[in-house]
Design a protein around this motif. Sequence first.
Motif, PDB file in Angstrom:
ATOM      1  N   LEU A  48      -2.016   8.290   7.658  1.00 45.64           N
ATOM      2  CA  LEU A  48      -0.783   8.283   6.872  1.00 45.64           C
ATOM      3  C   LEU A  48      -0.538   9.646   6.244  1.00 45.64           C
ATOM      4  CD1 LEU A  48       1.516   6.469   5.700  1.00 45.64           C
ATOM      5  CD2 LEU A  48       0.038   6.121   3.724  1.00 45.64           C
ATOM      6  N   THR A  87      -2.133   0.956  -4.620  1.00 48.82           N
ATOM      7  CA  THR A  87      -2.203  -0.260  -3.827  1.00 48.82           C
ATOM      8  C   THR A  87      -2.107  -1.448  -4.773  1.00 48.82           C
ATOM      9  OG1 THR A  87      -3.562   0.742  -2.090  1.00 48.82           O
ATOM     10  CG2 THR A  87      -3.579  -1.650  -2.252  1.00 48.82           C
ATOM     11  N   SER A 143       0.816  -1.220   0.000  1.00 45.52           N
ATOM     12  CA  SER A 143       0.000   0.000   0.000  1.00 45.52           C
ATOM     13  C   SER A 143       0.843   1.260   0.000  1.00 45.52           C
ATOM     14  CB  SER A 143      -0.916   0.015   1.239  1.00 45.52           C
ATOM     15  OG  SER A 143      -1.772  -1.100   1.236  1.00 45.52           O
ATOM     16  N   PRO A 169      -4.298   3.851   7.780  1.00 42.01           N
ATOM     17  CA  PRO A 169      -4.480   4.453   6.443  1.00 42.01           C
ATOM     18  C   PRO A 169      -4.991   5.895   6.512  1.00 42.01           C
ATOM     19  CG  PRO A 169      -5.368   2.226   6.480  1.00 42.01           C
ATOM     20  CD  PRO A 169      -5.055   2.586   7.906  1.00 42.01           C
ATOM     21  N   ARG A 170      -5.837   6.203   7.480  1.00 38.65           N
ATOM     22  CA  ARG A 170      -6.386   7.563   7.595  1.00 38.65           C
ATOM     23  C   ARG A 170      -5.350   8.559   8.096  1.00 38.65           C
ATOM     24  NH1 ARG A 170     -10.175   4.548  10.402  1.00 38.65           N
ATOM     25  NH2 ARG A 170      -9.738   5.656  12.357  1.00 38.65           N
ATOM     26  N   GLN A 212      -7.408  -1.911   6.961  1.00 38.70           N
ATOM     27  CA  GLN A 212      -8.397  -0.850   6.795  1.00 38.70           C
ATOM     28  C   GLN A 212      -9.262  -0.672   8.036  1.00 38.70           C
ATOM     29  OE1 GLN A 212      -8.447   1.278   4.313  1.00 38.70           O
ATOM     30  NE2 GLN A 212      -6.773   0.209   3.279  1.00 38.70           N
ATOM     31  N   PRO A 231       0.189   5.781  -0.741  1.00 31.83           N
ATOM     32  CA  PRO A 231      -0.891   6.773  -0.801  1.00 31.83           C
ATOM     33  C   PRO A 231      -1.583   6.835  -2.158  1.00 31.83           C
ATOM     34  CG  PRO A 231       0.983   7.680   0.361  1.00 31.83           C
ATOM     35  CD  PRO A 231       1.432   6.360  -0.195  1.00 31.83           C
ATOM     36  N   ALA A 253       4.409   2.068   3.508  1.00 25.38           N
ATOM     37  CA  ALA A 253       3.257   2.438   2.704  1.00 25.38           C
ATOM     38  C   ALA A 253       3.381   3.877   2.272  1.00 25.38           C
ATOM     39  CB  ALA A 253       1.980   2.235   3.520  1.00 25.38           C
TER      40      ALA A 253
END
Length: 325
Positions: free
Chosen positions: A289, A14, A9, A286-287, A281, A11, A212
């Motif tokens: 990053l 993916t 992953s 992920p939020r 997730q 930004p 990531a």
Amino acid sequence: MTTIQRKYSLPNCTLVLEGLSDRPTDSQSLDGRPVLTILTYVECQLIQAKQTLTGGRDFFESLVTAVSGYAQEFLSHVTHPEAHNKESSLVHLQKIDRDRHRLIVQPESHKESEANSHTESTTQEVELTTVQLFDLVEAIDQFFADTQTLPDLTLQLAPVSRRYVRSGQQLVKQAVPATVGASGLALAAIAFFLIPIPEAVRRPTEPTSPSAQSTNIANAPPITDPLQLVQLQQKLTDQLRPAWKPNVALGQDLVYRVGVAANGAIKGYVATNDVSNGQVQQTPLPRLLSQPVASSAVTPESLAQFQVTFTPKGEVQVKPWEAKK
């Protein structure tokens, strides 16, 4: 046989690989991950471009070769044949202007398309910025660093003849502005013009998991100041704890390696096992990053490395990352 999934992953990109293993269970790595040896499905999600490319093994091998060759060409300004091999390659790239590139994917063979109903049957074209391109390069770099996925697949890029190479000083000048989003693989592309077989793009003997983010956290210069590490550990904990709301169905801890910059920003993360990879997730990573920013800086950003564990009870445990011996 159980389907195995690997996810790399970034930004802007993916990369998801799915397949099976023909290895015995005792060939698993120390973290319990089985070896993915039979590739059945590939999904390349170009997030900012809002497009998903799918295919099988032929598509993936072509993508790896074309993107890596194009990255080499882009960094050096010396034409590399693999970047534009339209006759035998399903994937090739074109330069639109200084910061835009066109990725072209031809349909796979009729036989493989029937085996994979997700495969597109028409030619696809995607426009990428340089940052998006090198996020794709980094996703491929993550794959090559993962020794438990397609260990038989290696990067076969022949060095370009020296007669096409400009002076070493000119080459360095050209490489400087291209370091935006540069990964280990992208930087190694320069070495193709200096040595016959670049060590930097060989599959490492020990598994290392890139980040990531556009900077590979496994290879980033470490932050070593003890006081700063304590402060960054607390900052990371303060970001994650209020954002972690565990799924009631979660049956075990989710564990990640996380890279943090000097300002406390989360620059990258990677799961330590398949369960954590599949549930990423569900976590706040992920939020939270940090998004890449175009920069002319040549020196890679120093990062502090932490092991982050999310528990089903809602706890967040953060401790310094200890590399495996």
